[in-house]
Every structure is written in structure tokens, then in C-alpha cells.
Scaffold this motif. Structure first.
Motif, PDB file in Angstrom:
ATOM      1  N   SER A 147      11.672  14.036   8.350  1.00  0.00           N
ATOM      2  CA  SER A 147      10.157  14.927   8.069  1.00  0.00           C
ATOM      3  C   SER A 147      10.088  15.790   6.942  1.00  0.00           C
ATOM      4  CB  SER A 147       9.806  15.230   9.287  1.00  0.00           C
ATOM      5  OG  SER A 147      10.827  16.375   9.973  1.00  0.00           O
ATOM      6  N   ARG A 148      11.363  16.340   6.760  1.00  0.00           N
ATOM      7  CA  ARG A 148      11.363  17.312   5.748  1.00  0.00           C
ATOM      8  C   ARG A 148      12.661  17.329   5.090  1.00  0.00           C
ATOM      9  NH1 ARG A 148      10.434  21.104   8.624  1.00  0.00           N
ATOM     10  NH2 ARG A 148      12.475  22.314   8.647  1.00  0.00           N
TER      11      ARG A 148
ATOM     12  N   ASP B  49      12.761   7.083   6.765  1.00  0.00           N
ATOM     13  CA  ASP B  49      11.604   7.176   7.399  1.00  0.00           C
ATOM     14  C   ASP B  49      11.611   8.243   8.554  1.00  0.00           C
ATOM     15  OD1 ASP B  49      12.906   5.328   8.824  1.00  0.00           O
ATOM     16  OD2 ASP B  49      11.031   4.547   9.405  1.00  0.00           O
ATOM     17  N   ARG B  50      12.884   8.655   8.971  1.00  0.00           N
ATOM     18  CA  ARG B  50      12.680   9.648  10.169  1.00  0.00           C
ATOM     19  C   ARG B  50      12.987  11.138   9.560  1.00  0.00           C
ATOM     20  NH1 ARG B  50      16.454   5.612  14.104  1.00  0.00           N
ATOM     21  NH2 ARG B  50      14.887   4.225  14.752  1.00  0.00           N
TER      22      ARG B  50
ATOM     23  N   ALA C  65      12.255  16.857  16.294  1.00  0.00           N
ATOM     24  CA  ALA C  65      13.492  16.686  15.065  1.00  0.00           C
ATOM     25  C   ALA C  65      14.104  17.874  15.020  1.00  0.00           C
ATOM     26  CB  ALA C  65      12.518  16.556  13.788  1.00  0.00           C
TER      27      ALA C  65
ATOM     28  N   TYR D 120      15.501  15.972  10.984  1.00  0.00           N
ATOM     29  CA  TYR D 120      15.611  14.556  11.138  1.00  0.00           C
ATOM     30  C   TYR D 120      15.438  14.328  12.943  1.00  0.00           C
ATOM     31  CZ  TYR D 120      17.914  10.041  11.391  1.00  0.00           C
ATOM     32  OH  TYR D 120      18.048   8.750  11.466  1.00  0.00           O
ATOM     33  N   ARG D 121      14.495  13.191  13.009  1.00  0.00           N
ATOM     34  CA  ARG D 121      14.285  12.833  14.205  1.00  0.00           C
ATOM     35  C   ARG D 121      14.938  11.328  14.549  1.00  0.00           C
ATOM     36  NH1 ARG D 121      11.107   9.000  15.800  1.00  0.00           N
ATOM     37  NH2 ARG D 121      10.132   8.859  13.853  1.00  0.00           N
TER      38      ARG D 121
ATOM     39  N   SER E  38       5.606   9.318   2.191  1.00  0.00           N
ATOM     40  CA  SER E  38       6.602  10.451   2.181  1.00  0.00           C
ATOM     41  C   SER E  38       7.935   9.558   1.868  1.00  0.00           C
ATOM     42  CB  SER E  38       6.913  11.237   3.243  1.00  0.00           C
ATOM     43  OG  SER E  38       7.205  10.643   4.372  1.00  0.00           O
TER      44      SER E  38
END
Length: 323
Positions: free
Chosen positions: A203-204, A200-201, A165, A157-158, A135
Motif C-alpha cells: 500500500s505504500r 498489489d498488496r 498492513a 505490506y498486507r 498504484s
């Protein structure tokens, strides 16, 4: 002058529209007539319509239908292009496919001997990088496009060491590849400040209809550098730090995420830093102690003495320990 430079010079001479004899070209480029004819053969092999006419009014010319100047690369330049592609692919560069397509166009213009030589020259180097989630590439494309268009995006975001997240809207200003990771520098609507987000953290990511204007002449590298400078212990007098060591040891030292921003000069055997004294006194002695005898502090004397004191203290601590 190198072969490819001579060929380009000859091409530019011929594109003037005048007919030139092999002797005239040879005299201008300070090469032999025999070499001129070798270059003509090479130009023809590259698709340049060079015509040699004999007789009183003869000479060498290029057909008027020719418009494009071919690109000539020497073997090292070709190797550099292929190696750059390997690094880009290893870094998960978002336009790797387009870069590979461009590289294939270059390779298709080579003759068989050049392709064989290129394969031989580039077979000895590869780039090993940690795996990243698939992703990341579309996220990098979306973030860069949003930065170019000035479009606000909504991200999930995490943070590090957090399982859940959270959602927030951000204005992406730019991307940076740092310490083998991709980061987005963006204005966060939630915290109302400029922040960095590890890609990379995320997720969407969803684009919104909101727009923003990026500050004029914004630079992600300057932002990272300024952030490091803000983390200094205190304002104060600056000290020049000279450290000697083996090249590999200095590489590790100069690559430190914080210290590298203070680097002012580097040779194979020495690195120089300019850093404020409070930060130097608080952080550097303990960090430099981890290098043991692999480095030697040349200046300032204050830092050298502090490390001597620490080393002596550690030695005294263990002096009377039973075996």
C-alpha cells in the motif's frame, strides 16, 4: 530470400561506397533487374537517398550524407510487435507508455499500405486481464529502480486475509510476473530472509538512504524454481511420470503452480515430469483424480495403480447407497 532481406543486402552493398549497376546488384542477389528498381523505389520511400546516375561512369549509389540504416519489418514481425504490446499492457508492464511510444515510431516509418495491412492483421486479437489498482505501475517502477540502484525501501505490506498492513524494510532483488500477478523478490530485514511480496498488496513504498548489494547473478525465475523444489515432500528417488491427454487438459495440468516446475518434456498429447517418489505418492493421486477420464497415466505403474485403488474405493463407497 525474402523481400526485406534482399533490400537490406542491397543497402549494405551500396553503403560500401562503390557505384553498382542494376545488373550487378541483380546478379549478386539472384533477382531480376526490374526487381532491383522496385527495391530502389521502396528504399527511397523509406528515406534512403539512393541516386541512379546514367552514362559511362554511372551507376547506383547512396549519398554520403546517409548514416542511418532503416529497419524493415515484414507483416508478421509487425504484428508480433503490436501483439507483444497488448500482452505487456494486459500484464500492467510498468513501461507500457514507453513501449507504445517506440511502437508509434515504428508505425510512423511505414507507408500507408503497410499501416493498413498492420491494422487489418492485428484487429483479431486482444488480451483480457483482470483489473489492477492504478498504484501497481508506479510501485513496479520504484521497485525495479531500487533493485537497479541497490537501495533499501520501506513498504507497508498486507498479507493475505489480514486487514492491517505492517511496515518493514526490504532490499528488492527483482520482479517476476507469475500466475497473472506481479511479485517482488526481496530480502526482508524483519525476518532476515529472502521473501516474495505480491506487489498489489503493497500500500505504500518509500525509498531510504540505506544501500545493499544484490547477490551476483541473482535470478528471480531461478529463485521461484528453487522455492518450489524446497517444498518437495522429501528427498528420495526420482520417478518419470508420463501423462497423455488433450492439449487443453495438458495445459491445465502443466500450468499447476507447483507441478509445472517438474515438467521436463511436453508435446501436444503428452507431458513428462520428473518428481521425487514421496511427493508423487502423497499429492499426485488425489490431484490427478480431479481430471477424471480426460487424462491417462502411462507411467509409472505405481502411480497408475494408486489411482485405480482410489477410484475403486470411491465406487465401493457409493455402491450400496439407496437411490
Amino acid at each position: 530470400m525474402a523481400k526485406w532481406d534482399n533490400m537490406l543486402s542491397m543497402l549494405w552493398m551500396l553503403r560500401s561506397g562503390r557505384k553498382l549497376t542494376a545488373a550487378q546488384i541483380a546478379d549478386s542477389l539472384e533477382i531480376s533487374v526490374r526487381t532491383v528498381y522496385r527495391y530502389i523505389d521502396a528504399l527511397c520511400a523509406s528515406g534512403v537517398p539512393v541516386v541512379a546516375e546514367s552514362g559511362h561512369d554511372g551507376g547506383i549509389r547512396i549519398l554520403e550524407s546517409f548514416k542511418e540504416t532503416p529497419l524493415f519489418f515484414n507483416s508478421v514481425e509487425l504484428k508480433a510487435l503490436v501483439d507483444a504490446f497488448k500482452f505487456a499492457r494486459g500484464a500492467c508492464y510498468p513501461y507500457t507508455e514507453e513501449l507504445e511510444s517506440a511502437l508509434k515510431k515504428v508505425e510512423n516509418g511505414l507507408h500507408e499500405e503497410q499501416r493498413h495491412d498492420l491494422s487489418h492483421q492485428t484487429s483479431g486479437m486482444d488480451v483480457i486481464s483482470p483489473s489492477r489498482p492504478p498504484s501497481v505501475v508506479p510501485l513496479l517502477r520504484e521497485l525495479e529502480q531500487s533493485a537497479k540502484e541497490g537501495r533499501t525501501v520501506r513498504i507497508a505490506y498486507r498479507k493475505a486475509n489480514v486487514e492491517q498492513a505492517d511496515e518493514r524494510e526490504v532490499d528488492p532483488y527483482g520482479l517476476a510476473f507469475d500466475r497473472n500477478e506481479w511479485y517482488a523478490v526481496a530480502f526482508c530485514h524483519q525476518s532476515q530472509t529472502l521473501r516474495t511480496f505480491r506487489v498489489d498488496r503493497i500500500s505504500r513504498l518509500e525509498p531510504t538512504e540505506a544501500r545493499f548489494e544484490k547477490p551476483e547473478r541473482f535470478s528471480t525465475s531461478a529463485y521461484f524454481r528453487n522455492q518450489s523444489e524446497r517444498e518437495r515432500e522429501a528427498d528420495g528417488p526420482l520417478a518419470v511420470i508420463r501423462i497423455e491427454g488433450e492439449p487443453d487438459t495438458l495445459n491445465a495440468l502443466c500450468g499447476h503452480w507447483h507441478l509445472r516446475h517438474y515438467l521436463t518434456e511436453r508435446t501436444d498429447r503428452e507431458a513428462r515430469f520428473l518428481i521425487d517418489v514421496p511427493t508423487m505418492n502423497k499429492y499426485l493421486p488425489m490431484y490427478l483424480m480431479t481430471f477424471g477420464t480426460a487424462i491417462r497415466i502411462r507411467e509409472p505403474l505405481e502411480l497408475k495403480r494408486r489411482i485405480q485403488e482410489m477410484a475403486y474405493g470411491i465406487a465401493k463407497h457409493y455402491e450400496n447407497d439407496p437411490d
